[in-house]
Design an enzyme around this catalytic site. Structure first.
Site, PDB file in Angstrom:
ATOM      1  N   HIS A  69      40.658  45.360   1.585  1.00 33.70           N
ATOM      2  CA  HIS A  69      41.028  46.053   2.759  1.00 33.70           C
ATOM      3  C   HIS A  69      39.929  45.875   3.659  1.00 33.70           C
ATOM      4  CE1 HIS A  69      43.932  48.675  -0.366  1.00 33.70           C
ATOM      5  NE2 HIS A  69      44.315  47.508   0.133  1.00 33.70           N
ATOM      6  N   ASP A 110      34.097  51.101   2.420  1.00 28.94           N
ATOM      7  CA  ASP A 110      32.853  51.518   2.715  1.00 28.94           C
ATOM      8  C   ASP A 110      31.712  51.061   2.473  1.00 28.94           C
ATOM      9  OD1 ASP A 110      32.438  51.940  -0.024  1.00 28.94           O
ATOM     10  OD2 ASP A 110      33.721  54.045   0.042  1.00 28.94           O
TER      11      ASP A 110
END
Length: 286
Positions: A122, A107
C-alpha cells in the site's frame, strides 16, 4: 504466555527454523511502536471514513481537510520507531529463515529495523508523489512547507489511525492551506494506495511470487479482513503452502491456518529469535 501459547510458539519456531518463510504483516505489528491498529483489542475504532482516491482528486474541500488531518498525523507516524517485533523479523531475515516480506503497512518500520527488499503493498507515507509529473519527494520536505504555509495551525489530534489520518474536530480543519508540487504546480498525494485505488500490479505479482515460493506463509498482526491481504493466504492454501498466524484477536484467516497464535508479537517473535540463536543460518529458499 499460558501453556497452550507456549506450545504453539514452540511449533511455530520449528516451522520458522526450517526456512522458506514469507511474512505478510499488518497494522498489529506496529502497535508497540505507538501506531494504532485498525481493528482488534490493540486498536481503536475509526470514526471517520477513510479517504478515497475519488474524493481526494475531485473534491478540493475533502482534499484540504485530508491534508490537515494527515499533516498532524504524520507527527506520530514520522516519529515512530521499530519495535521488538520489527527487529525480530529483520533478524530472522538476516539469518536466512525469512526470505520475503510483504507488508500492508505504510509506516516503513520494517526497513527502519533493517529488513531488506520489503514489498510495500500500500505504499509508504514517508514519500509524496505528484499526480501530474510523477515526482517523488520526502515527506519531511512537504511537512516543512505545510508548517510554513499554516503558521497558525495548532489543532490537536483526538486520535491517530494506522494510515496516519488523524481524527480532528471540524472546526480545526477550516482555513488549512494546501501546497502543490514545487516542480509543476500539480496535485500532491502521499505515495500510498487509497480506497478506490488499485495496488500496482507489479507489487501484487511480486507478492504472489514470494508466497508461491514459500514453505510457510507467516501472517503477523493482520486481521485479514480485507481481500488485499487475505488473497495471499487463499493462494498459499491453494498451493499447499502452510499458513501460520500470530495476531491479537480473531482473524479471517483462521479457517485456512495450520497454526494460529493469539499473543503479543513483541513477545512471540523475539522468543523465536532467541530459540533459533544457536541454529546456523539457512538458505531461505524463496
Amino acid at each position: 504466555m499460558d501453556l497452550q501459547v507456549v506450545e504453539q510458539v514452540a511449533q511455530l519456531t520449528e516451522w520458522v527454523g526450517e526456512g522458506g518463510v514469507v511474512v505478510l504483516s499488518g497494522a498489529g505489528l506496529s502497535t508497540d511502536s505507538g501506531i494504532p491498529d485498525y481493528r482488534g483489542p490493540s486498536g481503536s475504532a475509526r470514526r471517520s471514513t477513510p479517504m478515497t482516491f475519488q474524493a481526494f482528486t475531485r473534491d478540493p474541500v475533502a482534499r484540504r481537510r485530508y491534508w490537515a488531518r494527515s499533516h498532524l498525523g504524520w507527527r506520530t507516524i514520522g516519529e515512530a520507531r521499530p519495535n521488538d517485533g520489527h527487529r525480530a523479523v529483520a533478524e530472522l531475515q538476516r539469518r536466512g529463515v525469512i526470505g520475503g516480506i510483504v507488508t500492508q503497512n505504510v509506516d516503513g518500520l520494517h526497513q527502519a529495523a533493517g529488513a531488506a527488499e520489503v514489498v510495500e503493498l500500500h505504499g509508504n507515507l514517508a514519500r509524496i508523489t505528484c499526480l501530474d509529473c510523477g515526482d517523488l519527494t520526502p515527506r519531511e520536505q512537504l511537512a516543512a512547507r505545510l508548517d510554513a504555509a499554516n503558521p497558525r495551525f495548532t489543532a490537536a489530534a483526538v486520535a491517530i489511525n494506522a494510515d496516519g489520518d488523524a481524527e480532528l474536530d471540524d472546526t480545526d480543519l477550516d482555513g488549512f492551506t494546501v501546497v502543490d508540487c514545487e516542480g509543476c504546480g500539480g496535485m500532491l498525494k502521499p505515495d500510498v494506495v487509497y480506497f478506490g485505488e488499485t495496488v500496482p500490479p507489479a507489487r501484487v505479482a511480486r507478492s504472489f511470487e514470494l508466497v508461491c515460493g514459500a514453505r510457510t506463509l507467516l501472517v503477523l498482526g493482520s486481521s485479514l479482513t480485507v481481500m488485499s491481504g487475505r488473497r495471499f493466504v487463499l493462494r498459499a492454501v491453494k498451493e499447499g503452502i502452510r499458513v501460520a498466524i500470530v495476531n491479537r484477536g480473531v482473524t479471517r484467516g483462521e479457517p485456512y491456518a495450520g497454526l494460529t497464535v493469539d499473543a503479543p508479537l513483541g513477545i512471540v517473535l523475539p522468543n523465536i529469535v532467541d530459540a533459533l540463536a544457536t541454529v546456523s543460518p539457512v538458505n531461505a529458499g524463496v
